[in-house]
Write a protein that holds these residues in place. Structure first.
Motif, PDB file in Angstrom:
ATOM      1  N   ALA A   1       0.814  -1.214   0.000  1.00 36.11           N
ATOM      2  CA  ALA A   1       0.000   0.000   0.000  1.00 36.11           C
ATOM      3  C   ALA A   1       0.851   1.269   0.000  1.00 36.11           C
ATOM      4  CB  ALA A   1      -0.915   0.001   1.225  1.00 36.11           C
ATOM      5  N   ASP A   2       0.319   2.316  -0.629  1.00 34.01           N
ATOM      6  CA  ASP A   2       1.038   3.587  -0.679  1.00 34.01           C
ATOM      7  C   ASP A   2       0.214   4.769  -0.169  1.00 34.01           C
ATOM      8  OD1 ASP A   2       0.670   4.224  -4.288  1.00 34.01           O
ATOM      9  OD2 ASP A   2      -0.782   3.823  -2.705  1.00 34.01           O
ATOM     10  N   ARG A   3      -0.895   4.487   0.504  1.00 30.63           N
ATOM     11  CA  ARG A   3      -1.704   5.570   1.062  1.00 30.63           C
ATOM     12  C   ARG A   3      -1.754   5.470   2.582  1.00 30.63           C
ATOM     13  NH1 ARG A   3      -6.976   4.868  -2.594  1.00 30.63           N
ATOM     14  NH2 ARG A   3      -6.401   2.704  -2.205  1.00 30.63           N
ATOM     15  N   PRO A   4      -1.662   6.592   3.292  1.00 30.44           N
ATOM     16  CA  PRO A   4      -1.646   6.562   4.762  1.00 30.44           C
ATOM     17  C   PRO A   4      -2.854   5.843   5.350  1.00 30.44           C
ATOM     18  CG  PRO A   4      -1.041   8.740   3.963  1.00 30.44           C
ATOM     19  CD  PRO A   4      -1.497   7.970   2.772  1.00 30.44           C
ATOM     20  N   GLY A   5      -4.032   5.985   4.737  1.00 24.46           N
ATOM     21  CA  GLY A   5      -5.242   5.385   5.285  1.00 24.46           C
ATOM     22  C   GLY A   5      -5.240   3.869   5.282  1.00 24.46           C
ATOM     23  N   GLU A   6      -4.289   3.273   4.566  1.00 25.22           N
ATOM     24  CA  GLU A   6      -4.224   1.814   4.484  1.00 25.22           C
ATOM     25  C   GLU A   6      -3.308   1.218   5.548  1.00 25.22           C
ATOM     26  OE1 GLU A   6      -4.730   0.785  -0.098  1.00 25.22           O
ATOM     27  OE2 GLU A   6      -3.237   2.361   0.245  1.00 25.22           O
ATOM     28  N   TYR A   7      -2.816   2.057   6.434  1.00 25.79           N
ATOM     29  CA  TYR A   7      -1.928   1.618   7.501  1.00 25.79           C
ATOM     30  C   TYR A   7      -2.597   1.805   8.856  1.00 25.79           C
ATOM     31  CZ  TYR A   7       1.765   1.051   4.107  1.00 25.79           C
ATOM     32  OH  TYR A   7       2.507   0.624   3.039  1.00 25.79           O
ATOM     33  N   ASP A   8      -2.399   0.811   9.731  1.00 27.79           N
ATOM     34  CA  ASP A   8      -3.071   0.799  11.027  1.00 27.79           C
ATOM     35  C   ASP A   8      -2.202   1.315  12.169  1.00 27.79           C
ATOM     36  OD1 ASP A   8      -4.042  -2.352   9.799  1.00 27.79           O
ATOM     37  OD2 ASP A   8      -5.378  -0.596   9.903  1.00 27.79           O
ATOM     38  N   TYR A   9      -0.907   1.167  12.041  1.00 26.14           N
ATOM     39  CA  TYR A   9      -0.008   1.506  13.144  1.00 26.14           C
ATOM     40  C   TYR A   9       1.085   2.444  12.635  1.00 26.14           C
ATOM     41  CZ  TYR A   9      -2.261  -2.683  14.911  1.00 26.14           C
ATOM     42  OH  TYR A   9      -3.204  -3.604  15.286  1.00 26.14           O
ATOM     43  N   TRP A  10       1.449   3.392  13.504  1.00 24.63           N
ATOM     44  CA  TRP A  10       2.426   4.408  13.125  1.00 24.63           C
ATOM     45  C   TRP A  10       3.453   4.580  14.237  1.00 24.63           C
ATOM     46  CZ3 TRP A  10       2.427   7.049   8.457  1.00 24.63           C
ATOM     47  CH2 TRP A  10       1.311   6.830   7.644  1.00 24.63           C
ATOM     48  N   GLY A  11       4.688   4.860  13.834  1.00 25.33           N
ATOM     49  CA  GLY A  11       5.716   5.219  14.783  1.00 25.33           C
ATOM     50  C   GLY A  11       5.626   6.698  15.127  1.00 25.33           C
ATOM     51  N   GLN A  12       6.517   7.144  15.989  1.00 25.51           N
ATOM     52  CA  GLN A  12       6.479   8.526  16.468  1.00 25.51           C
ATOM     53  C   GLN A  12       7.194   9.491  15.522  1.00 25.51           C
ATOM     54  OE1 GLN A  12       8.641   6.299  17.436  1.00 25.51           O
ATOM     55  NE2 GLN A  12      10.620   7.346  17.438  1.00 25.51           N
ATOM     56  N   GLY A  13       7.949   8.952  14.587  1.00 23.58           N
ATOM     57  CA  GLY A  13       8.650   9.778  13.605  1.00 23.58           C
ATOM     58  C   GLY A  13      10.081  10.065  13.998  1.00 23.58           C
ATOM     59  N   THR A  14      10.914  10.270  13.003  1.00 18.19           N
ATOM     60  CA  THR A  14      12.306  10.643  13.233  1.00 18.19           C
ATOM     61  C   THR A  14      12.672  11.736  12.241  1.00 18.19           C
ATOM     62  OG1 THR A  14      14.575   9.802  13.450  1.00 18.19           O
ATOM     63  CG2 THR A  14      13.241   8.843  11.700  1.00 18.19           C
ATOM     64  N   GLN A  15      13.366  12.753  12.728  1.00 21.84           N
ATOM     65  CA  GLN A  15      13.685  13.916  11.901  1.00 21.84           C
ATOM     66  C   GLN A  15      14.887  13.630  11.011  1.00 21.84           C
ATOM     67  OE1 GLN A  15      12.164  17.177  11.767  1.00 21.84           O
ATOM     68  NE2 GLN A  15      13.526  17.369   9.987  1.00 21.84           N
ATOM     69  N   VAL A  16      14.748  13.962   9.745  1.00 25.94           N
ATOM     70  CA  VAL A  16      15.859  13.924   8.792  1.00 25.94           C
ATOM     71  C   VAL A  16      16.034  15.336   8.246  1.00 25.94           C
ATOM     72  CG1 VAL A  16      16.658  13.067   6.561  1.00 25.94           C
ATOM     73  CG2 VAL A  16      15.557  11.506   8.183  1.00 25.94           C
ATOM     74  N   THR A  17      17.220  15.881   8.411  1.00 27.59           N
ATOM     75  CA  THR A  17      17.514  17.221   7.922  1.00 27.59           C
ATOM     76  C   THR A  17      18.710  17.148   6.977  1.00 27.59           C
ATOM     77  OG1 THR A  17      16.721  18.221   9.984  1.00 27.59           O
ATOM     78  CG2 THR A  17      18.078  19.597   8.537  1.00 27.59           C
TER      79      THR A  17
END
Length: 122
Positions: free
Chosen positions: A103-119
């Protein structure tokens, strides 16, 4: 409830490389994806991998530069990012879902991490 923890973000110069990792607390999903969100922009798809099939899908903007992979033994999914550009700067999120396709759409995913910053600096 699957818990996802991302790691590997940071500051890198343009043309450099980073590898992000996503560790899952349990493996009850079939697809793992990476998304990113820059300030003032919507969350966008980056790459995804079918956990059992190994099939991959990439956004056009990262194809040829980023590689997604999974490690069954460690229940981790990695995103190797090469030839980074300033426009790759964003918070990167790992997501897990149970779709039968990659899947390539956010709505098709059930679980998410907190995120990590890439600069990426110029």
């Amino acid at each position: 409830q699957v818990q996802l923890v991302e790691s590997g973000g940071g500051l890198v110069q343009a043309a450099g490389s980073l590898m992000l990792s996503c560790a899952a607390s349990e493996r009850t999903f079939t697809t793992v994806g990476w998304f990113r969100q820059a300030p003032g922009h919507a969350r966008e798809f980056v790459a995804a991998v079918g956990w059992n099939s190994g099939g991959t899908v990439y956004a056009g903007s990262v194809k040829g530069r980023f590689t997604i992979s999974r490690d069954n033994a460690k229940s981790t999914a990695n995103l190797q990012m090469n030839s980074l550009k300033v426009e790759d700067t964003a918070v990167y999120y790992c997501a897990a879902g149970s779709s039968w396709y990659v899947a390539d759409r956010p709505g098709e995913y059930d679980y998410w991490g907190q995120g990590t910053q890439v600069t990426v600096s110029s």
